[in-house]
Design an enzyme around this catalytic site. Sequence first.
Site, PDB file in Angstrom:
ATOM      1  N   ASP A  62       0.826  -1.213   0.000  1.00 42.17           N
ATOM      2  CA  ASP A  62       0.000   0.000   0.000  1.00 42.17           C
ATOM      3  C   ASP A  62       0.863   1.267   0.000  1.00 42.17           C
ATOM      4  O   ASP A  62       2.021   1.257   0.422  1.00 42.17           O
ATOM      5  CB  ASP A  62      -0.872   0.058   1.264  1.00 42.17           C
ATOM      6  CG  ASP A  62      -2.024  -0.929   1.228  1.00 42.17           C
ATOM      7  OD1 ASP A  62      -2.108  -1.732   0.292  1.00 42.17           O
ATOM      8  OD2 ASP A  62      -2.848  -0.892   2.175  1.00 42.17           O
ATOM      9  N   HIS A 117      -5.030   9.668   1.558  1.00 34.78           N
ATOM     10  CA  HIS A 117      -5.006   8.654   2.617  1.00 34.78           C
ATOM     11  C   HIS A 117      -5.848   9.125   3.803  1.00 34.78           C
ATOM     12  O   HIS A 117      -5.323   9.519   4.844  1.00 34.78           O
ATOM     13  CB  HIS A 117      -3.558   8.393   3.042  1.00 34.78           C
ATOM     14  CG  HIS A 117      -3.357   7.032   3.604  1.00 34.78           C
ATOM     15  ND1 HIS A 117      -3.530   6.741   4.932  1.00 34.78           N
ATOM     16  CD2 HIS A 117      -3.034   5.862   3.008  1.00 34.78           C
ATOM     17  CE1 HIS A 117      -3.297   5.461   5.126  1.00 34.78           C
ATOM     18  NE2 HIS A 117      -2.983   4.899   3.975  1.00 34.78           N
ATOM     19  N   HIS A 208       3.930  -2.280   3.057  1.00 34.39           N
ATOM     20  CA  HIS A 208       3.939  -0.924   2.497  1.00 34.39           C
ATOM     21  C   HIS A 208       5.224  -0.679   1.709  1.00 34.39           C
ATOM     22  O   HIS A 208       6.320  -0.959   2.220  1.00 34.39           O
ATOM     23  CB  HIS A 208       3.807   0.120   3.610  1.00 34.39           C
ATOM     24  CG  HIS A 208       2.498   0.045   4.340  1.00 34.39           C
ATOM     25  ND1 HIS A 208       2.253  -0.874   5.330  1.00 34.39           N
ATOM     26  CD2 HIS A 208       1.346   0.749   4.179  1.00 34.39           C
ATOM     27  CE1 HIS A 208       1.002  -0.725   5.767  1.00 34.39           C
ATOM     28  NE2 HIS A 208       0.428   0.252   5.082  1.00 34.39           N
TER      29      HIS A 208
HETATM   30 ZN   LIG Z   1      -2.432   2.986   3.433  1.00 32.48          ZN
END
Ligand SMILES: [Zn+2]
Length: 248
Positions: A62, A117, A208
Amino acid sequence: MRYSSKTGMSAKLALRGGVGIVVAEGGYRSFPALSSLPPLRRSLWPYLLGTGSSTSVALTFDDGPDPKSTPLFIKELERLGVKATFFVLGEMAERYPYTLQELQNAGHEIALHGNWHRNHLFRSARSIRYDMERSYATVSEIASSAPIFFRPPYGVITRPTLATAAQLGLRTVLWGTWGRDWRKMTTPSSVMKDLKSNLEPGCTVLLHDSDCTSYPGSYRATLAALPELAEVCAQNNLRLVPLADHGF
Ligand SMILES: [Zn+2]
Protein backbone atom coordinates in the site's frame (compact mmCIF):
# COMPACT_ATOMS: atom_id res chain seq x y z
CA MET A 1 -9.41 -10.98 17.62
CA ARG A 2 -6.27 -11.39 15.65
CA TYR A 3 -5.27 -7.76 15.35
CA SER A 4 -6.49 -6.15 18.52
CA SER A 5 -4.40 -8.30 20.82
CA LYS A 6 -1.24 -7.27 19.03
CA THR A 7 -1.92 -3.61 18.62
CA GLY A 8 -3.23 -3.11 22.09
CA MET A 9 -5.51 -0.47 20.67
CA SER A 10 -9.16 -0.11 21.33
CA ALA A 11 -11.40 -2.12 19.09
CA LYS A 12 -14.09 -0.62 16.97
CA LEU A 13 -16.91 -1.88 14.88
CA ALA A 14 -18.80 0.82 13.07
CA LEU A 15 -22.20 0.23 11.66
CA ARG A 16 -23.15 2.94 9.28
CA GLY A 17 -26.41 2.25 7.56
CA GLY A 18 -26.15 -1.35 8.66
CA VAL A 19 -23.17 -2.24 6.54
CA GLY A 20 -20.17 -0.38 7.86
CA ILE A 21 -17.21 -2.37 8.97
CA VAL A 22 -14.12 -0.97 10.53
CA VAL A 23 -10.78 -2.65 10.43
CA ALA A 24 -7.53 -1.07 11.32
CA GLU A 25 -4.59 -0.79 9.04
CA GLY A 26 -2.69 0.49 11.97
CA GLY A 27 -0.95 3.57 10.75
CA TYR A 28 1.80 4.99 12.78
CA ARG A 29 -0.41 7.75 14.04
CA SER A 30 -2.48 4.99 15.60
CA PHE A 31 -5.72 3.50 14.51
CA PRO A 32 -8.17 1.05 15.94
CA ALA A 33 -8.29 -2.64 15.33
CA LEU A 34 -10.97 -5.10 14.53
CA SER A 35 -12.38 -6.73 17.59
CA SER A 36 -15.39 -8.75 16.65
CA LEU A 37 -18.05 -9.06 14.05
CA PRO A 38 -21.62 -10.15 14.53
CA PRO A 39 -22.23 -13.60 12.99
CA LEU A 40 -23.90 -12.24 9.87
CA ARG A 41 -20.97 -9.99 9.15
CA ARG A 42 -18.58 -12.90 9.41
CA SER A 43 -19.89 -14.31 6.17
CA LEU A 44 -18.36 -11.30 4.43
CA TRP A 45 -15.09 -11.89 6.11
CA PRO A 46 -13.20 -14.38 3.91
CA TYR A 47 -14.26 -12.33 0.91
CA LEU A 48 -13.01 -9.06 2.37
CA LEU A 49 -9.81 -10.61 3.72
CA GLY A 50 -8.85 -11.65 0.22
CA THR A 51 -8.79 -15.35 1.04
CA GLY A 52 -7.85 -17.14 -2.17
CA SER A 53 -6.39 -20.42 -3.36
CA SER A 54 -4.88 -22.68 -0.71
CA THR A 55 -1.80 -23.03 -2.89
CA SER A 56 -0.94 -19.34 -2.86
CA VAL A 57 -0.31 -16.29 -0.72
CA ALA A 58 -1.14 -12.89 -2.20
CA LEU A 59 1.52 -10.22 -1.73
CA THR A 60 0.20 -6.65 -1.58
CA PHE A 61 1.75 -3.26 -0.90
CA ASP A 62 0.00 0.00 0.00
CA ASP A 63 0.70 3.74 -0.20
CA GLY A 64 2.96 4.08 -3.28
CA PRO A 65 4.03 4.87 -5.89
CA ASP A 66 6.98 6.54 -4.21
CA PRO A 67 10.10 7.29 -6.26
CA LYS A 68 12.22 7.05 -3.13
CA SER A 69 11.27 3.48 -2.24
CA THR A 70 9.06 1.78 -4.85
CA PRO A 71 11.92 1.25 -7.36
CA LEU A 72 13.82 -0.64 -4.64
CA PHE A 73 10.83 -2.98 -4.25
CA ILE A 74 10.63 -3.45 -8.00
CA LYS A 75 14.29 -4.42 -8.05
CA GLU A 76 14.06 -6.80 -5.10
CA LEU A 77 10.89 -8.49 -6.35
CA GLU A 78 12.56 -8.93 -9.73
CA ARG A 79 15.50 -10.61 -8.03
CA LEU A 80 13.15 -12.89 -6.11
CA GLY A 81 11.06 -13.63 -9.21
CA VAL A 82 7.87 -12.44 -7.50
CA LYS A 83 4.99 -10.32 -8.80
CA ALA A 84 2.73 -8.42 -6.40
CA THR A 85 -0.27 -6.12 -6.20
CA PHE A 86 0.36 -2.44 -5.40
CA PHE A 87 -2.54 -0.46 -3.93
CA VAL A 88 -1.57 3.03 -5.03
CA LEU A 89 -2.78 6.46 -3.96
CA GLY A 90 -4.16 8.74 -6.66
CA GLU A 91 -2.29 11.77 -5.34
CA MET A 92 1.01 9.84 -5.38
CA ALA A 93 0.29 8.58 -8.90
CA GLU A 94 -0.39 12.15 -10.06
CA ARG A 95 2.85 13.31 -8.54
CA TYR A 96 4.95 10.34 -9.66
CA PRO A 97 3.39 8.90 -12.81
CA TYR A 98 6.68 7.45 -14.00
CA THR A 99 7.05 5.39 -10.85
CA LEU A 100 3.57 3.96 -11.36
CA GLN A 101 4.45 3.11 -14.95
CA GLU A 102 7.70 1.51 -13.77
CA LEU A 103 5.64 -0.75 -11.50
CA GLN A 104 3.35 -1.69 -14.32
CA ASN A 105 6.17 -2.24 -16.80
CA ALA A 106 7.75 -4.63 -14.30
CA GLY A 107 4.60 -6.75 -14.48
CA HIS A 108 3.05 -5.89 -11.13
CA GLU A 109 -0.66 -5.45 -10.65
CA ILE A 110 -1.95 -1.93 -10.00
CA ALA A 111 -4.85 -1.55 -7.57
CA LEU A 112 -6.48 1.45 -5.86
CA HIS A 113 -5.97 2.77 -2.34
CA GLY A 114 -8.01 5.95 -2.90
CA ASN A 115 -6.85 9.41 -3.83
CA TRP A 116 -5.94 10.73 -0.40
CA HIS A 117 -5.01 8.65 2.62
CA ARG A 118 -8.09 9.58 4.62
CA ASN A 119 -10.29 7.51 6.89
CA HIS A 120 -13.69 6.88 5.28
CA LEU A 121 -15.35 6.70 8.66
CA PHE A 122 -15.17 10.46 9.05
CA ARG A 123 -16.16 11.41 5.53
CA SER A 124 -19.42 12.03 3.73
CA ALA A 125 -20.70 9.73 0.97
CA ARG A 126 -20.07 12.50 -1.53
CA SER A 127 -16.50 12.99 -0.42
CA ILE A 128 -15.78 9.26 -0.53
CA ARG A 129 -17.28 9.00 -4.01
CA TYR A 130 -15.25 11.95 -5.26
CA ASP A 131 -12.06 10.51 -3.81
CA MET A 132 -12.57 7.06 -5.30
CA GLU A 133 -13.74 8.28 -8.70
CA ARG A 134 -10.87 10.70 -8.99
CA SER A 135 -8.24 8.12 -8.11
CA TYR A 136 -9.87 5.57 -10.42
CA ALA A 137 -9.67 8.02 -13.34
CA THR A 138 -6.10 9.12 -12.54
CA VAL A 139 -4.70 5.65 -12.09
CA SER A 140 -6.56 4.21 -15.09
CA GLU A 141 -5.15 6.93 -17.30
CA ILE A 142 -1.56 6.69 -16.12
CA ALA A 143 -1.55 2.89 -16.08
CA SER A 144 -3.54 2.65 -19.33
CA SER A 145 -5.75 0.02 -17.73
CA ALA A 146 -8.49 0.04 -15.13
CA PRO A 147 -7.76 -1.39 -11.68
CA ILE A 148 -9.83 -4.29 -10.38
CA PHE A 149 -9.13 -4.20 -6.64
CA PHE A 150 -9.64 -1.51 -4.02
CA ARG A 151 -8.42 -1.19 -0.44
CA PRO A 152 -9.56 1.82 1.59
CA PRO A 153 -7.06 3.68 3.79
CA TYR A 154 -6.81 2.12 7.26
CA GLY A 155 -9.01 -0.72 6.03
CA VAL A 156 -12.08 1.27 6.98
CA ILE A 157 -15.14 0.32 4.98
CA THR A 158 -18.47 2.09 5.11
CA ARG A 159 -21.61 1.76 3.06
CA PRO A 160 -20.54 4.53 0.59
CA THR A 161 -17.16 2.78 0.25
CA LEU A 162 -18.81 -0.44 -0.89
CA ALA A 163 -21.41 1.35 -3.03
CA THR A 164 -18.80 3.37 -4.89
CA ALA A 165 -16.55 0.35 -5.33
CA ALA A 166 -19.49 -1.52 -6.84
CA GLN A 167 -20.26 1.37 -9.20
CA LEU A 168 -16.68 1.42 -10.39
CA GLY A 169 -16.56 -2.37 -10.73
CA LEU A 170 -13.92 -2.64 -7.99
CA ARG A 171 -13.60 -5.51 -5.58
CA THR A 172 -12.73 -4.41 -2.03
CA VAL A 173 -9.93 -6.45 -0.49
CA LEU A 174 -8.36 -6.01 2.93
CA TRP A 175 -5.78 -8.51 4.21
CA GLY A 176 -5.31 -11.62 6.31
CA THR A 177 -1.94 -10.81 7.81
CA TRP A 178 0.34 -7.80 8.01
CA GLY A 179 3.89 -6.88 8.93
CA ARG A 180 2.90 -3.80 10.98
CA ASP A 181 5.67 -2.12 9.02
CA TRP A 182 4.53 1.46 9.54
CA ARG A 183 5.94 1.72 13.03
CA LYS A 184 9.05 3.45 14.30
CA MET A 185 10.51 0.27 15.74
CA THR A 186 9.92 -1.90 12.67
CA THR A 187 12.75 -4.30 11.84
CA PRO A 188 12.94 -7.07 9.23
CA SER A 189 12.48 -9.65 11.98
CA SER A 190 9.49 -7.83 13.51
CA VAL A 191 7.89 -7.70 10.07
CA MET A 192 8.36 -11.44 9.63
CA LYS A 193 7.25 -12.22 13.17
CA ASP A 194 3.99 -10.32 12.65
CA LEU A 195 3.43 -11.77 9.20
CA LYS A 196 4.04 -15.34 10.34
CA SER A 197 1.57 -15.08 13.21
CA ASN A 198 -1.29 -15.23 10.70
CA LEU A 199 0.41 -16.44 7.55
CA GLU A 200 -1.55 -19.36 6.14
CA PRO A 201 -2.41 -20.89 2.77
CA GLY A 202 -4.73 -18.60 0.82
CA CYS A 203 -4.10 -15.47 2.85
CA THR A 204 -3.36 -11.95 1.65
CA VAL A 205 -0.30 -10.18 3.02
CA LEU A 206 -0.28 -6.42 3.67
CA LEU A 207 2.99 -4.47 3.53
CA HIS A 208 3.94 -0.92 2.50
CA ASP A 209 6.28 0.16 -0.30
CA SER A 210 6.22 3.79 0.83
CA ASP A 211 6.62 5.58 4.15
CA CYS A 212 4.39 8.48 3.09
CA THR A 213 1.93 7.60 5.87
CA SER A 214 4.37 5.61 8.01
CA TYR A 215 7.41 6.27 10.13
CA PRO A 216 10.16 7.74 7.94
CA GLY A 217 12.38 5.03 6.52
CA SER A 218 10.21 2.16 7.76
CA TYR A 219 10.03 0.73 4.24
CA ARG A 220 13.65 -0.40 4.57
CA ALA A 221 12.67 -3.08 7.08
CA THR A 222 9.87 -4.23 4.79
CA LEU A 223 12.26 -4.47 1.87
CA ALA A 224 14.77 -6.46 3.91
CA ALA A 225 12.06 -8.90 5.05
CA LEU A 226 11.04 -9.90 1.52
CA PRO A 227 13.67 -12.64 0.95
CA GLU A 228 12.59 -14.48 4.10
CA LEU A 229 8.91 -14.14 3.20
CA ALA A 230 9.65 -15.62 -0.23
CA GLU A 231 11.65 -18.42 1.39
CA VAL A 232 8.95 -19.28 3.95
CA CYS A 233 6.35 -19.47 1.19
CA ALA A 234 8.61 -21.63 -1.00
CA GLN A 235 9.31 -24.00 1.91
CA ASN A 236 5.57 -24.44 2.37
CA ASN A 237 4.89 -24.90 -1.35
CA LEU A 238 2.94 -21.66 -1.48
CA ARG A 239 3.16 -19.46 -4.54
CA LEU A 240 3.64 -15.77 -3.74
CA VAL A 241 1.35 -14.02 -6.22
CA PRO A 242 -0.53 -10.83 -7.05
CA LEU A 243 -4.27 -10.83 -6.29
CA ALA A 244 -5.05 -11.46 -9.96
CA ASP A 245 -3.43 -14.91 -9.61
CA HIS A 246 -4.78 -15.69 -6.15
CA GLY A 247 -7.69 -17.82 -7.32
CA PHE A 248 -10.60 -15.59 -6.41
ZN1 LIG B 1 -2.43 2.99 3.43
